[in-house]
Motif scaffolding. Structure first.
Motif, mmCIF file in Angstrom:
data_model
loop_
_atom_site.group_PDB
_atom_site.id
_atom_site.type_symbol
_atom_site.label_atom_id
_atom_site.label_comp_id
_atom_site.label_asym_id
_atom_site.label_seq_id
_atom_site.Cartn_x
_atom_site.Cartn_y
_atom_site.Cartn_z
ATOM 1 N N SER A 118 6.294 18.864 -37.059
ATOM 2 C CA SER A 118 6.823 17.524 -37.317
ATOM 3 C C SER A 118 6.180 16.930 -38.565
ATOM 4 O O SER A 118 5.077 17.316 -38.962
ATOM 5 C CB SER A 118 6.558 16.597 -36.122
ATOM 6 N N GLY A 119 6.880 15.979 -39.155
ATOM 7 C CA GLY A 119 6.331 15.276 -40.306
ATOM 8 C C GLY A 119 5.097 14.477 -39.934
ATOM 9 O O GLY A 119 4.150 14.369 -40.710
ATOM 10 N N THR A 120 5.096 13.934 -38.735
ATOM 11 C CA THR A 120 3.933 13.174 -38.269
ATOM 12 C C THR A 120 2.707 14.065 -38.201
ATOM 13 O O THR A 120 1.617 13.686 -38.642
ATOM 14 C CB THR A 120 4.220 12.561 -36.882
ATOM 15 N N MET A 121 2.881 15.259 -37.676
ATOM 16 C CA MET A 121 1.761 16.189 -37.595
ATOM 17 C C MET A 121 1.307 16.600 -38.995
ATOM 18 O O MET A 121 0.110 16.697 -39.266
ATOM 19 C CB MET A 121 2.148 17.422 -36.782
ATOM 20 N N ALA A 122 2.258 16.824 -39.889
ATOM 21 C CA ALA A 122 1.919 17.214 -41.254
ATOM 22 C C ALA A 122 1.137 16.110 -41.965
ATOM 23 O O ALA A 122 0.225 16.393 -42.737
ATOM 24 C CB ALA A 122 3.190 17.542 -42.037
#
Length: 71
Positions: free
Chosen positions: A64-68
């Motif tokens: 996910s973008g959040t994780m990235a």
């Protein structure tokens, strides 16, 4: 609920569609491992392949973008 034309693939969420029998069989037969410990062969192959295609020594899969953003 909004209806989409049949010629489109709906990628909004994995809860919108139901997997086919072939998809379920593929999931059941897939090799598994713990990615937290670097033991998932599918993720390791994905990271190796992407690193190779990008001309890098290594790659990191983040779902996910959040994780990235946290890395």
């Amino acid at each position: 609920m909004r209806h989409w034309p049949n010629d489109r693939i709906d990628l909004r969420s994995d809860t919108v569609t139901q997997p086919t029998s072939a998809m379920r069989e593929a999931m059941a037969a897939a090799p598994v491992g713990d990615d937290v410990y670097g033991e998932d062969p599918t993720v390791l192959e994905l990271e190796r392949r992407i690193a190779s295609e990008c001309g890098m020594d290594a790659a990191l899969f983040l779902p996910s973008g959040t994780m990235a953003n946290a890395v």
